[in-house]
Design a protein around this motif. Structure first.
Motif, PDB file in Angstrom:
ATOM      1  N   ASP A  45       0.825  -1.218   0.000  1.00 57.91           N
ATOM      2  CA  ASP A  45       0.000   0.000   0.000  1.00 57.91           C
ATOM      3  C   ASP A  45       0.857   1.266   0.000  1.00 57.91           C
ATOM      4  OD1 ASP A  45      -2.463  -1.186  -0.113  1.00 57.91           O
ATOM      5  OD2 ASP A  45      -2.681  -1.342   2.060  1.00 57.91           O
ATOM      6  N   SER A  46       1.974   1.232   0.717  1.00 55.74           N
ATOM      7  CA  SER A  46       2.834   2.430   0.749  1.00 55.74           C
ATOM      8  C   SER A  46       3.375   2.732  -0.629  1.00 55.74           C
ATOM      9  CB  SER A  46       4.016   2.243   1.702  1.00 55.74           C
ATOM     10  OG  SER A  46       3.581   2.117   3.001  1.00 55.74           O
ATOM     11  N   GLU A  60       0.513   4.231  -2.650  1.00 59.89           N
ATOM     12  CA  GLU A  60       0.134   5.565  -2.194  1.00 59.89           C
ATOM     13  C   GLU A  60       1.231   6.580  -2.517  1.00 59.89           C
ATOM     14  OE1 GLU A  60      -2.423   6.498   1.513  1.00 59.89           O
ATOM     15  OE2 GLU A  60      -0.350   6.560   2.170  1.00 59.89           O
ATOM     16  N   ARG A  81       9.291  -6.747  -6.970  1.00 56.00           N
ATOM     17  CA  ARG A  81      10.079  -7.967  -7.178  1.00 56.00           C
ATOM     18  C   ARG A  81       9.258  -9.161  -7.666  1.00 56.00           C
ATOM     19  NH1 ARG A  81      11.759  -9.043  -0.850  1.00 56.00           N
ATOM     20  NH2 ARG A  81       9.669  -9.322  -0.021  1.00 56.00           N
ATOM     21  N   ARG A  82       7.920  -9.039  -7.622  1.00 48.64           N
ATOM     22  CA  ARG A  82       7.071 -10.147  -8.101  1.00 48.64           C
ATOM     23  C   ARG A  82       6.215  -9.669  -9.273  1.00 48.64           C
ATOM     24  NH1 ARG A  82       3.208 -11.851  -4.443  1.00 48.64           N
ATOM     25  NH2 ARG A  82       3.301  -9.990  -3.152  1.00 48.64           N
TER      26      ARG A  82
HETATM   27  P1  NDP Z   1       4.309  -3.847   3.312  1.00 45.60           P
HETATM   28  O1  NDP Z   1       5.115  -4.695   4.217  1.00 45.60           O
HETATM   29  O2  NDP Z   1       2.842  -4.072   3.242  1.00 45.60           O
HETATM   30  O3  NDP Z   1       4.857  -3.995   1.821  1.00 45.60           O
HETATM   31  C1  NDP Z   1       6.222  -3.982   1.541  1.00 45.60           C
HETATM   32  C2  NDP Z   1       6.426  -4.247   0.062  1.00 45.60           C
HETATM   33  O4  NDP Z   1       7.808  -4.130  -0.215  1.00 45.60           O
HETATM   34  C3  NDP Z   1       5.990  -5.648  -0.385  1.00 45.60           C
HETATM   35  O5  NDP Z   1       5.385  -5.575  -1.644  1.00 45.60           O
HETATM   36  C4  NDP Z   1       7.318  -6.406  -0.441  1.00 45.60           C
HETATM   37  O6  NDP Z   1       7.361  -7.374  -1.471  1.00 45.60           O
HETATM   38  C5  NDP Z   1       8.304  -5.327  -0.788  1.00 45.60           C
HETATM   39  N1  NDP Z   1       9.618  -5.596  -0.230  1.00 45.60           N
HETATM   40  C6  NDP Z   1       9.944  -5.898   1.050  1.00 45.60           C
HETATM   41  N2  NDP Z   1      11.279  -6.032   1.170  1.00 45.60           N
HETATM   42  C7  NDP Z   1      11.795  -5.814  -0.050  1.00 45.60           C
HETATM   43  C8  NDP Z   1      13.117  -5.810  -0.567  1.00 45.60           C
HETATM   44  N3  NDP Z   1      14.175  -6.046   0.213  1.00 45.60           N
HETATM   45  N4  NDP Z   1      13.299  -5.563  -1.888  1.00 45.60           N
HETATM   46  C9  NDP Z   1      12.243  -5.316  -2.694  1.00 45.60           C
HETATM   47  N5  NDP Z   1      10.945  -5.299  -2.260  1.00 45.60           N
HETATM   48  C10 NDP Z   1      10.740  -5.549  -0.947  1.00 45.60           C
HETATM   49  O7  NDP Z   1       4.675  -2.348   3.728  1.00 45.60           O
HETATM   50  P2  NDP Z   1       3.871  -0.999   3.459  1.00 45.60           P
HETATM   51  O8  NDP Z   1       4.747   0.069   3.993  1.00 45.60           O
HETATM   52  O9  NDP Z   1       3.438  -0.916   2.069  1.00 45.60           O
HETATM   53  O10 NDP Z   1       2.578  -1.099   4.381  1.00 45.60           O
HETATM   54  C11 NDP Z   1       2.697  -1.271   5.783  1.00 45.60           C
HETATM   55  C12 NDP Z   1       1.297  -1.277   6.413  1.00 45.60           C
HETATM   56  O11 NDP Z   1       0.721   0.017   6.312  1.00 45.60           O
HETATM   57  C13 NDP Z   1       0.341  -2.224   5.688  1.00 45.60           C
HETATM   58  O12 NDP Z   1      -0.499  -2.805   6.635  1.00 45.60           O
HETATM   59  C14 NDP Z   1      -0.439  -1.315   4.774  1.00 45.60           C
HETATM   60  O13 NDP Z   1      -1.706  -1.820   4.446  1.00 45.60           O
HETATM   61  C15 NDP Z   1      -0.520  -0.047   5.619  1.00 45.60           C
HETATM   62  N6  NDP Z   1      -0.694   1.139   4.782  1.00 45.60           N
HETATM   63  C16 NDP Z   1      -1.953   1.589   4.566  1.00 45.60           C
HETATM   64  C17 NDP Z   1      -2.173   2.674   3.777  1.00 45.60           C
HETATM   65  C18 NDP Z   1      -3.558   3.138   3.590  1.00 45.60           C
HETATM   66  O14 NDP Z   1      -4.460   2.425   3.927  1.00 45.60           O
HETATM   67  N7  NDP Z   1      -3.761   4.334   3.066  1.00 45.60           N
HETATM   68  C19 NDP Z   1      -1.073   3.397   3.113  1.00 45.60           C
HETATM   69  C20 NDP Z   1       0.228   2.827   3.392  1.00 45.60           C
HETATM   70  C21 NDP Z   1       0.386   1.729   4.181  1.00 45.60           C
HETATM   71  P3  NDP Z   1       6.451  -8.707  -1.437  1.00 45.60           P
HETATM   72  O15 NDP Z   1       5.084  -8.260  -1.846  1.00 45.60           O
HETATM   73  O16 NDP Z   1       7.114  -9.572  -2.450  1.00 45.60           O
HETATM   74  O17 NDP Z   1       6.532  -9.209  -0.040  1.00 45.60           O
END
Ligand code: NDP
Length: 307
Positions: free
Chosen positions: A151-152, A155, A172-173
């Motif tokens: 989501d981040s 957004e 990455r996917r």
């Molecule tokens: P998330 O942990 O949800 O997502 C992280 C993303 O980064 C995933 O897609 C992951 O890949 C990828 N990732 C992680 N490590 C690496 C790496 N080393 N290299 C490349 N890609 C990587 O974090 P967010 O900050 O997006 O969200 C955190 C929480 O905050 C969530 O619960 C989210 O729903 C919430 N949030 C809500 C919002 C809203 O409602 N407006 C806005 C922002 C955040 P993979 O998918 O392959 O694991």
């Protein structure tokens, strides 16, 4: 026995220190390993109310420190290595001592997750950023890359198109982790282009970022893209290791009620360690203030009960 101990010297911890000091509680602030918190990793903060010209993150932290010390806060460079709940108080163990306190404000923050590649260090805060709200403004009419699929990432990339002429989102996917509604907004945005199945292999540049070399996670092929900056949105890691099993956590973040109380009496939490939604300096300051006011009330009741 201390009246208030504050763990963390970011905006939340230092604001709590200002309020607790002004309530004559002589708070003890333990800075933690990242003295000054996440603001010290950014350059100019332009969205903190009261600074129309912006203020350097490190300067803002210094001012908060001075302000807290002026009212009697004690700031100690120390890292809390352990935490124990005792009968009517809590104990913090550092490398040098064990501190007992009636109230504790946890403001240990969260650390943005970094890629962990060698070239990243050179550009931290100067071309590679972790907060679009804070640093997006510097990329007017530029080309940038957002890394992540949650989501981040959605957004922040949408937000960044307000400034940038082009935003690549690198995941990455081959499917996003983000909620459907966030994905739809992302796909609809004409300034955003997805790059699937890719990871950052290397970042190149001199005094600023010039390009990123991406590695295809399926084929292993490398491809260089000319860009001006990178925003990492690959999650945050709350600094709560010592509280595991002792304080209620949700995905590592400390659970608080609306008054910033944790499930342990006398223990409060403020800032990014309990906030995975807003993650802003000003919200950290707000919760720091609230936590200190609650700690003050708790301490007064505790004192009355002893008299
Ligand atoms: P998330 O942990 O949800 O997502 C992280 C993303 O980064 C995933 O897609 C992951 O890949 C990828 N990732 C992680 N490590 C690496 C790496 N080393 N290299 C490349 N890609 C990587 O974090 P967010 O900050 O997006 O969200 C955190 C929480 O905050 C969530 O619960 C989210 O729903 C919430 N949030 C809500 C919002 C809203 O409602 N407006 C806005 C922002 C955040 P993979 O998918 O392959 O694991």
């Amino acid at each position: 026995m201390e009246k208030v101990v504050i763990l963390g010297s970011g905006v939340a911890g230092l604001t709590a220190a200002i309020y607790a000091a002004r309530a004559e509680l002589s708070p003890l602030v333990l800075t933690g390993n990242e003295d000054g918190g996440q603001l010290t990793l950014t350059t100019t903060v332009e969205n903190f109310p009261g600074f129309p010209e912006g203020i350097l993150g490190s300067e803002l932290v210094e001012q908060l420190k001075k302000q807290s010390q002026k009212f009697g806060a004690r700031i100690k460079v120390a890292h809390a290595a352990d935490f124990h709940v005792k009968d009517g108080f809590v104990e913090i163990v550092t490398d040098e001592e064990t501190i007992q306190t009636v109230t504790l404000i946890i403001a240990t923050g969260a650390s943005a997750r970094w890629l962990g590649i060698p070239s990243e260090k050179q550009f931290m805060g100067r071309g590679i950023h972790t907060c679009a709200t804070c640093d997006g403004f510097f990329y007017k009419d530029k080309t940038i890359m957002v890394i992540g699929g949650g989501d981040s990432a959605c957004e922040e990339s949408n937000f960044l198109t307000k400034f940038a002429k082009k935003v690549y989102v690198v995941h990455r996917r081959d499917e996003l982790k983000a909620s459907k509604i966030m994905q739809e907004r992302l796909f609809k945005n004409p300034k955003i282009e997805m790059i699937w199945n890719a990871e950052v292999h290397e970042v190149k540049g001199d005094s600023s970022v010039k390009s990123a070399v991406l590695k295809d996670t399926v084929t292993g092929d490398l491809k260089e893209h000319t860009i001006d900056g990178i925003f990492l949105a690959i999650g945050h890691v709350p600094n709560t290791a010592i509280f595991e099993g002792k304080i209620n956590l949700d995905k590592g973040f400390i659970i608080t009620d609306r008054r910033l109380h944790t499930n342990v009496p006398g223990v409060f939490a403020a800032g990014d360690v309990q906030d995975f939604i807003y993650k802003q300096a000003v919200t950290a300051a707000g919760t720091g203030c609230q936590a200190a006011m609650e700690a003050e009330k708790y301490y007064s009741h505790w004192k009355e009960s002893k008299e």
